[in-house]
Design an enzyme around this catalytic site. Structure first.
Site, PDB file in Angstrom:
ATOM      1  N   CYS A   1      -2.488   1.416   7.267  1.00 60.44           N
ATOM      2  CA  CYS A   1      -2.555   0.729   8.558  1.00 60.44           C
ATOM      3  C   CYS A   1      -3.140   1.613   9.645  1.00 60.44           C
ATOM      4  O   CYS A   1      -3.604   1.119  10.663  1.00 60.44           O
ATOM      5  CB  CYS A   1      -1.160   0.258   8.950  1.00 60.44           C
TER       6      CYS A   1
ATOM      7  N   ASN B   1       0.786  -1.234   0.000  1.00 56.57           N
ATOM      8  CA  ASN B   1       0.000   0.000   0.000  1.00 56.57           C
ATOM      9  C   ASN B   1       0.821   1.290   0.000  1.00 56.57           C
ATOM     10  O   ASN B   1       0.307   2.328  -0.405  1.00 56.57           O
ATOM     11  CB  ASN B   1      -0.977  -0.001   1.197  1.00 56.57           C
TER      12      ASN B   1
ATOM     13  N   GLU C   1       6.025  -4.164  11.544  1.00 61.28           N
ATOM     14  CA  GLU C   1       5.035  -3.079  11.425  1.00 61.28           C
ATOM     15  C   GLU C   1       3.788  -3.717  10.842  1.00 61.28           C
ATOM     16  O   GLU C   1       3.748  -4.040   9.648  1.00 61.28           O
ATOM     17  CB  GLU C   1       5.562  -1.987  10.483  1.00 61.28           C
TER      18      GLU C   1
HETATM   19  P1  NAD Z   1       0.858  -8.969   3.373  1.00 67.11           P
HETATM   20  O1  NAD Z   1       1.148  -9.411   4.747  1.00 67.11           O
HETATM   21  O2  NAD Z   1      -0.049  -9.773   2.546  1.00 67.11           O
HETATM   22  O3  NAD Z   1       2.219  -8.846   2.544  1.00 67.11           O
HETATM   23  C1  NAD Z   1       3.273  -7.984   2.957  1.00 67.11           C
HETATM   24  C2  NAD Z   1       4.587  -8.492   2.415  1.00 67.11           C
HETATM   25  O4  NAD Z   1       4.910  -9.714   3.040  1.00 67.11           O
HETATM   26  C3  NAD Z   1       4.596  -8.782   0.919  1.00 67.11           C
HETATM   27  O5  NAD Z   1       5.836  -8.406   0.407  1.00 67.11           O
HETATM   28  C4  NAD Z   1       4.401 -10.290   0.858  1.00 67.11           C
HETATM   29  O6  NAD Z   1       4.927 -10.856  -0.313  1.00 67.11           O
HETATM   30  C5  NAD Z   1       5.183 -10.722   2.083  1.00 67.11           C
HETATM   31  N1  NAD Z   1       4.748 -11.956   2.720  1.00 67.11           N
HETATM   32  C6  NAD Z   1       3.495 -12.422   2.882  1.00 67.11           C
HETATM   33  N2  NAD Z   1       3.503 -13.574   3.580  1.00 67.11           N
HETATM   34  C7  NAD Z   1       4.794 -13.832   3.888  1.00 67.11           C
HETATM   35  C8  NAD Z   1       5.458 -14.867   4.596  1.00 67.11           C
HETATM   36  N3  NAD Z   1       4.792 -15.880   5.145  1.00 67.11           N
HETATM   37  N4  NAD Z   1       6.808 -14.815   4.710  1.00 67.11           N
HETATM   38  C9  NAD Z   1       7.507 -13.797   4.190  1.00 67.11           C
HETATM   39  N5  NAD Z   1       6.932 -12.787   3.489  1.00 67.11           N
HETATM   40  C10 NAD Z   1       5.592 -12.803   3.350  1.00 67.11           C
HETATM   41  O7  NAD Z   1       0.318  -7.448   3.492  1.00 67.11           O
HETATM   42  P2  NAD Z   1      -0.243  -6.483   2.352  1.00 67.11           P
HETATM   43  O8  NAD Z   1      -1.610  -6.918   1.956  1.00 67.11           O
HETATM   44  O9  NAD Z   1       0.782  -6.257   1.304  1.00 67.11           O
HETATM   45  O10 NAD Z   1      -0.319  -5.107   3.145  1.00 67.11           O
HETATM   46  C11 NAD Z   1      -1.378  -4.741   3.941  1.00 67.11           C
HETATM   47  C12 NAD Z   1      -1.066  -4.967   5.403  1.00 67.11           C
HETATM   48  O11 NAD Z   1       0.143  -4.274   5.768  1.00 67.11           O
HETATM   49  C13 NAD Z   1      -2.141  -4.407   6.307  1.00 67.11           C
HETATM   50  O12 NAD Z   1      -2.363  -5.299   7.364  1.00 67.11           O
HETATM   51  C14 NAD Z   1      -1.528  -3.113   6.812  1.00 67.11           C
HETATM   52  O13 NAD Z   1      -2.052  -2.663   8.035  1.00 67.11           O
HETATM   53  C15 NAD Z   1      -0.101  -3.495   6.934  1.00 67.11           C
HETATM   54  N6  NAD Z   1       0.751  -2.302   6.933  1.00 67.11           N
HETATM   55  C16 NAD Z   1       1.314  -1.919   8.120  1.00 67.11           C
HETATM   56  C17 NAD Z   1       2.068  -0.750   8.164  1.00 67.11           C
HETATM   57  C18 NAD Z   1       2.691  -0.281   9.454  1.00 67.11           C
HETATM   58  O14 NAD Z   1       3.550   0.596   9.393  1.00 67.11           O
HETATM   59  N7  NAD Z   1       2.301  -0.817  10.605  1.00 67.11           N
HETATM   60  C19 NAD Z   1       2.263   0.008   7.004  1.00 67.11           C
HETATM   61  C20 NAD Z   1       1.667  -0.430   5.824  1.00 67.11           C
HETATM   62  C21 NAD Z   1       0.920  -1.587   5.799  1.00 67.11           C
END
Ligand code: NAD
Length: 481
Positions: A284, A155, A250
């Site tokens: 988030c 995002n 995060e």
């Molecule tokens: P996601 O968890 O589906 O994917 C995030 C990343 O992790 C991607 O690069 C994905 O390929 C990788 N990934 C997924 N499963 C994995 C695993 N088992 N092992 C290693 N890598 C893995 O999240 P998304 O849909 O891309 O993003 C949305 C989420 O991110 C929401 O929950 C949002 O709140 C969170 N987010 C948090 C922050 C923060 O600063 N706290 C900022 C932005 C987004």
């Protein structure tokens, strides 16, 4: 239809990788926006091996030069602003206005990281606080952890990557980015800029791919620290796979904001609307739960519904669009299901509520039962649930009744209420007279509970990305003093 981008890995030797390819569709048009290569174990091993070698070189670059490189990357990023913003709007669906803002912020993060490199200080400690320290001197220095893996969410692909790469390089680490495939393009631009700015080859490498590639990096014993941004579910999987590595997380949230009876209503409607519906709610810290004092409730709700109904939903590339599409059919279907369930369970739909494909109009639900997913899970869409309250403690208690704890807002003229909220809210940050979605990139940022571990913000991330080394010195021949 534009020709799809072909996005490769960026390893120490430059752009590499032919196949296999992941297909990324444009969330607004459904056209193919890009093909992204997917890293296998061999790609991961090569990247880690390069990183281990080059890290020794990075650690010996004088601090002022590391700071200069980060400064140059920040400046050059702004020279590619339009190209990067368009790439992000195409692959994530965020509006072009939001994407441009993200590029500006990202440049700031890099420059700030350079400045913080210069303040990577240790402590001088009173060795003689204990008898056995008599006659000795003790101090600490901060040393790089080594190889940092940054895994990023879709995002905010550029700013999240900068929050990982900037402090990591500033601290003297080598970094491997594994962006979400929708952020693959932003990752490559960043790595190219580091190489062009004079960072040793391989200082910032990008291994493309999805969860499987991420897992291979997380499990790799040559990696010293995993800095992850993404869903709580993936964060939990990562912490269980990482073994003896430092892990920073995060994660998700379901942020709340309180509007007390003494708030200035006129000035709080716009920031609240933006925090709930901007970025199509896909942040988030998007405002998901709104608690409004009962004495102003009706007036507030009418005004917010009016503002929400006038926000423009549509193409990310139309500069007048306020709310772009959700990222995927899956996300849109899930959100529709949660809204329908909440309405069936007794919530009143005040506006929006019905999608057109991946586009959702800003949606306001009144008093859904609090065990509904639309309240207690992370919505990640342009939907806010609104509740009246009588006593401020009720609103604080309701906010804290969440498994998440990222950030919260409160609008009030009362110092007492502001301080009570600041101290009692179980979150990583409280915004007074602002909504939950607000961030200054140099401040510490992160969550409690299931929202994460560790803090971003260059100064604080550098602390997390370095080890403290303790040095004790005695005069030569003075050990027995
Ligand atoms: P996601 O968890 O589906 O994917 C995030 C990343 O992790 C991607 O690069 C994905 O390929 C990788 N990934 C997924 N499963 C994995 C695993 N088992 N092992 C290693 N890598 C893995 O999240 P998304 O849909 O891309 O993003 C949305 C989420 O991110 C929401 O929950 C949002 O709140 C969170 N987010 C948090 C922050 C923060 O600063 N706290 C900022 C932005 C987004």
């Amino acid at each position: 239809m534009k020709t799809p981008l072909i996005i490769k890995h960026f390893l120490a030797e430059g752009l590499v990788g032919e196949s296999p390819l992941l297909t990324i569709t444009d969330p607004f048009t459904s056209d193919i926006g890009a093909y992204v290569v997917e890293g296998d174990h061999d790609t991961v091993n090569r990247a880690v091996m390069h990183a281990q070698i080059v890290q020794k070189e990075i650690a010996h670059i004088p601090t002022y030069q590391r700071a200069q490189i980060l400064q140059r990357v920040g400046v050059e990023l702004l020279n590619r602003k339009e190209e990067v913003a368009e790439g992000m709007a195409l692959l994530t669906g965020k509006t072009i206005r939001e994407a441009r803002t993200e590029v500006d912020r990202s440049a700031d993060i890099l420059v700030l990281s350079g400045e913080e490199a210069r303040r990577n200080e240790g402590l001088t400690l009173p060795a003689d606080a204990l008898p056995s320290g008599r006659g000795r001197v003790a101090f600490t220095i901060r040393v790089p952890v080594g190889v940092v893996v940054g895994i990023t969410a879709f995002n905010a692909p550029l700013s999240i990557a900068c929050h990982k790469v900037g402090p990591s390089f500033a601290a003297g680490n080598a970094t491997i980015l594994k962006p979400d495939p929708r952020g693959a393009f932003a990752g490559v631009v960043l790595a190219e800029l580091f190489a062009a700015a004079g960072a040793p080859a391989g200082s910032v490498q990008v291994v493309q791919g999805g969860a499987k590639t991420g897992e291979a990096l997380v499990r790799h014993t040559g990696v010293d620290l995993v800095n992850f941004t993404g869903s709580t579910r993936a964060g939990e999987a990562i912490i269980s796979m990482a073994g003896l590595k430092r892990v920073l997380l995060e994660l998700g949230g379901n942020a709340a904001t309180i509007v007390h009876h003494d708030a200035d209503l006129k000035s709080c409607i716009e920031p609240i609307a933006q925090a709930a519906f901007g970025l199509a709610g896909q942040s988030c810290i998007s405002l998901q739960r709104l608690f409004v004092h009962e004495s102003i409730y009706e007036r507030f709700v009418l005004t917010l519904v009016d503002r929400a109904s006038h926000l423009r939903v549509g193409s990310p590339f139309d500069p007048s669009t306020d709310v772009g599409p959700l990222v995927s059919d899956e996300a849109a279907e899930r959100l529709q299901e949660w809204i329908d369930q909440a309405v069936a369970a007794g919530a009143r739909l005040l506006c929006g509520g019905q999608r057109t494909g991946r586009l959702f109009p800003p949606t306001i639900l009144e008093q859904p039962p609090v065990d509904q997913k639309i309240v207690c899970e992370e919505v990640f869409g342009p939907v806010v649930s609104i509740f009246p309250y009588r006593e401020i403690n009720e609103a604080i208690g309701a906010t804290n009744a969440s498994r998440f704890g990222l950030q919260a807002g409160v609008f009030t003229a009362s110092l007492d209420v502001a301080l009570r909220v600041a101290y009692q809210m179980e979150v990583g940050g409280v915004i007074v007279n602002g909504p939950s979605r607000y961030r200054l990139d140099h401040l510490p940022y992160g969550g409690v509970k299931r929202s994460g571990i560790g803090r971003e913000g260059p100064r604080f991330a550098i602390e997390d990305m370095t080890h403290v080394k303790t040095v004790v010195m005695s005069p030569a021949g003075g050990w027995g003093v």
